[in-house]
Each structure stands twice: as C-alpha cells, then as structure tokens.
Scaffold this motif. Structure first.
Motif, short mmCIF file in Angstrom:
data_model
loop_
_atom_site.label_atom_id
_atom_site.label_comp_id
_atom_site.label_asym_id
_atom_site.label_seq_id
_atom_site.Cartn_x
_atom_site.Cartn_y
_atom_site.Cartn_z
N ILE A 1 0.85 -1.19 0.00
CA ILE A 1 0.00 0.00 0.00
C ILE A 1 0.89 1.23 0.00
O ILE A 1 1.90 1.29 0.72
CB ILE A 1 -0.92 0.01 1.24
N CYS A 2 0.52 2.22 -0.80
CA CYS A 2 1.19 3.53 -0.76
C CYS A 2 0.28 4.54 -0.07
O CYS A 2 -0.94 4.54 -0.29
CB CYS A 2 1.51 4.03 -2.16
N VAL A 3 0.88 5.39 0.74
CA VAL A 3 0.17 6.50 1.36
C VAL A 3 0.83 7.79 0.89
O VAL A 3 2.04 7.97 1.07
CB VAL A 3 0.22 6.42 2.90
N LEU A 4 0.05 8.65 0.29
CA LEU A 4 0.54 9.94 -0.20
C LEU A 4 -0.24 11.06 0.47
O LEU A 4 -1.48 11.01 0.53
CB LEU A 4 0.36 10.03 -1.72
N GLY A 5 0.46 12.06 0.97
CA GLY A 5 -0.27 13.18 1.57
C GLY A 5 0.61 14.08 2.40
O GLY A 5 1.84 14.12 2.23
N ASP A 6 -0.04 14.77 3.32
CA ASP A 6 0.65 15.74 4.18
C ASP A 6 1.22 15.02 5.40
O ASP A 6 0.49 14.68 6.33
CB ASP A 6 -0.33 16.83 4.62
N VAL A 7 2.53 14.76 5.36
CA VAL A 7 3.18 14.10 6.49
C VAL A 7 3.50 15.15 7.56
O VAL A 7 3.87 16.28 7.25
CB VAL A 7 4.46 13.34 6.07
N MET A 8 3.32 14.76 8.80
CA MET A 8 3.55 15.67 9.92
C MET A 8 4.27 14.94 11.03
O MET A 8 4.17 13.72 11.15
CB MET A 8 2.21 16.18 10.47
#
Length: 303
Positions: A2-9
């Motif tokens: 699975i890939c997760v793409l987005g705003d990492v914090m």
C-alpha cells in the motif's frame, strides 16, 4: 503493498509538571519532564498500516536535513515504514503539544508549517514513484497543506490503475472525482454538501447519495458512536454499526479507519466487510490515549 501519499507531519509532545503560575503573565509554568515524537498526518496512516504487518510506502514533503525531518526518518525506520520524501524548501510540518502531567491537559499547541501548492515538477516525482511501485492500494491523506493539487490528482488518475482511497478535506473535494472511494467524517461530509448533516440514517443517506452522484465514487461516512454509512456506486446503502466502547481519545481515529480499510481491500475483502473491519479498528483505537495504532492480534481478537 500500500502507498500513502499526503501531508506528512511530526507530532511532538512536551510533557511537564505545572506547580505555579508565571509571575510575568497569568499563564502556567511547565517544568519539562520529557519529550516524545510520533508520526502524524499521512505518517500516522502509514504507521497504522505498518502495525498490521502490511508493507507500506509513505510519500510526502519532508525536509530530511532538518532536525524535525531527521526525527521523521528515524520514526519511519523504527516502525518499518518505507518512505520517499521530497524537499521543496518548506519546513517539515510539526504539531508541538505541551501537556501537563497529572492532569493530562494540553496547555498549548504550536504549529510549524507553510501552506502552499506543491509545484507540478515535484508532483510529477510522486506520480513517477507511484507508477514505479505499482501498489495494490493508494491512500491519499489530505490535510489541505498543499501537497495534494489538481495537477497531481489528474496525473495519478491517468497513470495509476489501482484503487484510490481518499481521506478528504472539503476544500479539495473537486479533485476526487472518479476515484474508488471517498471517506469523509460527518463534519467533512457537511462541508462537501454545503449544509449541516444530522447524525441520523436519513440525513446521512441523503448526503451520501449526493456525494456519490456528484463525484462518481463509493462513499463511506464515518459517524462516531453510530459507526459508518457506506453508499456504493450502485446506490446500495449499508448502515454499519460499531461496538460502543469507552472513549479516551478520538485523535487519529480517522487515520486508523482508512488505514484498516486499505489493508482489508488489499487482502481482497469486499467493500462491506472492509468497512466493518475499519469500524472495529477505530472503535479499538479510541479506547487508547494519544495517537495510537491497532495490532493484528487486537483486530482479530487473538490472545
């Protein structure tokens, strides 16, 4: 995978004791005892997937050369999360919470962030990486900090043929037509349809059907203690209850939900059963304090 793409914090917690009031201003003085770091935003989604022993790759903007960026990288390595970070000049997003021990009371939160749209050249790097990895599931974790743009989503939808799951922000909903699934909570769904939604079956059904019709995607609306409502592209409606548990902390429950949903779909669950599993995972995680995850043993009731 699975890939997760987005705003990492990066979530930073400073814990301390409060024993007096500042003589310079009417505010408490926090005597620091310890500091901790945790993955937040899209990073928390990836962390939840990794806790289910599923291979995951996290993609986002992070300044790996800064102190906060290095903390992010170390956490990913510790949690067995593969990562592909891009630096475009903005600082790593940090949410710094100051917490009084004994009261478990948050005194202050300080945010470090710059919000602006990601340049299309950087967006292309993400798309190329997703195409190269060719995951079963792509989860978009959108916190409206600028990583998810129109150019990015157009290219992903053209080049990636797998299932795309969206944890949306209402301001960006126009970017998510024709994906596999959109997962707003009740407040986000209200923002998407432009009116308040009461937490009853009829109101939620009506809003869900509008979103399905307008954006041509399956929709699941999470409803806190009332579970979830799934509305499919075929206009099938499923109200799926959740087990009522003692709630300690709802922070990060949405991340756990979409992570488990992606996990279940990657394991060939049908959509209804995937939503049921995600419901169960989020009901477990709200019983924990702070940003937490769920293990396979907890999810499948193994001793």
């Amino acid at each position: 995978m699975i890939c997760v793409l987005g705003d990492v914090m990066l979530d930073k917690y400073t814990y301390g004791k409060v024993e007096r009031i500042n003589p310079e201003a009417p505010v408490p003085v926090l005597n620091v005892v310890e500091e901790k770091y945790a993955l937040g935003g899209a990073g928390n989604v990836a962390n939840n997937i990794a806790s289910l022993d599923e291979e995951v790759v996290l993609l986002g903007v992070c300044n790996e050369n800064g102190n906060f960026g290095m903390q992010m990288v170390e956490l990913c390595k510790k949690k067995n999360i593969k990562y592909h970070f891009i630096t475009d000049g903005r600082p790593t997003i940090v949410k710094h919470r100051f917490v009084a021990l004994g009261y478990n009371q948050q005194l202050l939160r300080v945010d470090y962030e710059e919000k602006h749209p990601l340049d299309c050249n950087y967006s292309k790097m993400f798309v190329d990486k997703i195409v190269e990895l060719d995951p079963n599931i792509l989860i978009i974790s959108d916190y409206a900090k600028g990583v998810i743009t129109e150019d990015l989503m157009e290219d992903i939808k053209k080049q990636f043929k797998g299932r795309i799951l969206i944890d949306p922000k209402p301001d960006n909903i126009h970017l998510y037509e024709n994906v596999f699934l959109i997962k707003p909570n009740l407040k986000e769904a209200s923002g998407i349809v432009g009116r308040g939604i009461k937490n009853n079956d009829n109101d939620v059904e009506k809003a869900g059907l509008e979103i399905v019709d307008k954006y041509n995607a399956n929709v699941v609306i999470t409803r806190s203690e009332k579970g979830s409502t799934l509305i499919t592209l075929d206009n099938e409606i499923h109200h799926i209850p959740t087990e009522v548990r003692e709630i300690h902390d709802v922070s990060g429950a949405g991340d756990t939900y979409i992570a488990t949903l992606g996990y279940a779909l990657s394991k060939k669950y049908d959509l209804v059963d995937a939503v049921k599993l995600a419901n169960k995972a989020s009901s477990i995680v709200v019983g924990k304090v702070g940003t937490a995850t769920v293990s396979l043993d907890e999810l499948f009731d193994k001793d």
